[in-house]
Design a protein around this motif. Sequence first.
Motif, short mmCIF file in Angstrom:
data_model
loop_
_atom_site.label_atom_id
_atom_site.label_comp_id
_atom_site.label_asym_id
_atom_site.label_seq_id
_atom_site.Cartn_x
_atom_site.Cartn_y
_atom_site.Cartn_z
N THR A 68 93.67 123.25 25.33
CA THR A 68 94.69 122.81 25.93
C THR A 68 94.42 122.01 27.23
N GLU A 69 95.25 121.18 27.87
CA GLU A 69 94.97 120.56 29.30
C GLU A 69 95.77 121.26 30.30
N LEU A 70 96.29 122.23 29.90
CA LEU A 70 97.24 123.05 30.84
C LEU A 70 96.22 123.65 32.00
N VAL A 71 96.59 123.98 33.34
CA VAL A 71 95.73 124.42 34.27
C VAL A 71 96.12 125.72 34.69
N GLU A 72 95.10 126.37 35.69
CA GLU A 72 95.72 127.60 36.20
C GLU A 72 95.67 128.67 35.00
N ASP A 73 94.31 128.69 34.34
CA ASP A 73 94.01 129.93 33.48
C ASP A 73 95.17 129.83 32.52
N PRO A 74 95.31 128.98 31.53
CA PRO A 74 96.56 129.04 30.72
C PRO A 74 96.38 130.13 29.78
N LEU A 75 97.60 130.80 29.16
CA LEU A 75 97.37 132.01 28.41
C LEU A 75 97.89 131.73 27.27
N TRP A 76 97.01 132.27 26.31
CA TRP A 76 97.29 132.06 24.68
C TRP A 76 97.71 133.56 24.28
N ARG A 131 103.21 105.96 27.97
CA ARG A 131 103.46 106.83 29.13
C ARG A 131 102.56 107.98 29.00
N PRO A 132 102.28 108.18 30.52
CA PRO A 132 100.94 109.23 30.89
C PRO A 132 101.47 110.61 30.04
N SER A 133 100.52 111.21 29.44
CA SER A 133 100.59 112.45 28.63
C SER A 133 99.34 113.29 28.82
N PHE A 134 99.78 114.52 28.52
CA PHE A 134 98.47 115.52 28.47
C PHE A 134 98.40 116.28 27.18
N LEU A 135 97.16 116.79 26.95
CA LEU A 135 97.09 117.67 25.69
C LEU A 135 97.83 118.84 25.76
N ALA A 136 98.84 119.16 25.21
CA ALA A 136 99.59 120.36 25.18
C ALA A 136 98.99 121.41 24.46
N MET A 137 98.64 121.28 23.25
CA MET A 137 98.06 122.17 22.35
C MET A 137 97.20 121.39 21.40
N GLU A 138 96.00 121.96 20.78
CA GLU A 138 95.17 121.38 19.92
C GLU A 138 94.87 122.56 18.88
N LEU A 139 95.01 122.69 17.71
CA LEU A 139 94.78 124.12 16.92
C LEU A 139 93.87 123.48 15.92
N ALA A 140 92.79 124.46 15.54
CA ALA A 140 91.58 124.12 14.51
C ALA A 140 91.30 125.28 13.77
N THR A 158 97.73 118.43 16.62
CA THR A 158 97.45 118.22 18.00
C THR A 158 99.16 117.74 18.59
N TRP A 159 99.19 118.37 19.83
CA TRP A 159 100.41 118.09 20.24
C TRP A 159 100.07 117.60 21.62
N THR A 160 101.08 116.28 22.10
CA THR A 160 100.81 115.96 23.39
C THR A 160 102.15 116.01 23.96
N THR A 161 102.20 116.16 25.60
CA THR A 161 103.60 116.03 26.06
C THR A 161 103.15 115.09 27.42
N ALA A 162 104.28 114.24 27.50
CA ALA A 162 104.62 113.27 28.57
C ALA A 162 104.64 114.08 29.87
N HIS A 163 104.03 113.90 31.00
CA HIS A 163 104.33 114.45 32.36
C HIS A 163 104.44 113.25 33.33
N TYR A 164 105.27 113.86 34.32
CA TYR A 164 105.73 112.89 35.34
C TYR A 164 106.01 113.75 36.75
N THR A 165 106.15 112.94 37.74
CA THR A 165 106.82 113.59 38.95
C THR A 165 108.01 112.98 39.50
#
Length: 273
Positions: A68-76, A131-140, A158-165
């Motif tokens: 994932t591209e989530l930050v701050e120690d993403p929890l699985w 649209r800007p997006s990040f990798l929400a989750m990729e499973l293998a 693979t799942w992506t999510t658009a992010h914005y301000t």
Amino acid sequence: MSSIRCSRLLACCLVAVLALSVAAPAAAVSVDAEDVPSEAEAGTQYEASVTLTDLYSDNSKWRLNASTELVEDPLWTVEYVGVDGDVTEEVTRTGQNVTVSERDVESPISEVRVTVEGEVPEVGNWSYEPRPSFLAMELAQVPVTSDGSTGAPSTIDTWTTAHYTTDSQEAREAIESATEAISSAEEAGGDVSDAENALTNAKRFYRNEDFDAAVSNAEDAQEQANDAEQSAQSSQQTQQLLLYAGVGVVVLLLIGGGVYWYRQNQQDTSRLG
């Protein structure tokens, strides 16, 4: 001789079909359910989850790799569900790239539920489209052989999510409104060249992360498009009025001509009498 050639050709075809059937891969692990947000604001907390089924179509025993591209120690959180629907075991990991190596996926596990939580990353490169997006989750899945060694991982999905301000979302909404106004004005036959130029500038400011200027230009584009549509509608109404007036004149001329013809005939008749 001909029958021998046909037999050889048939045999070759059968061999080819058998070879293809052996080489064709089995169906991959399926995603039975997913709850992945399509968009999220940068810096906010985020959660996504999926459920995997058809677990053993490729491998009878494997491990899960997650990114994932989530930050701050993403929890699985990985839940292993038995055939009775009960969670038999739960494993948690933290990090952007993890492999759940303590638990192999093997029968009688029927489902694997994967959830990731973390903070939405900041946008690195701005663009309106795509649209800007990040990798929400990729499973293998990482296959495990009978001797315990592992093979190369194969991606499940693979799942992506658009992010914005907040500012970028306001600018995007203004640009979308302007785009709709221009489309409406075009359908009405209006001249939208000025509006399109303003819209192009709005998108350029958006890419440069100047969202205030993007909003201002988008609002100008929408106003110009609305003016163009009103002008086109007014012109159409004027043309319709002129058309109606022209028809009215023709009708009056026809009526007048008919009356004149009738009177002339009446006068001619009275003279003859």
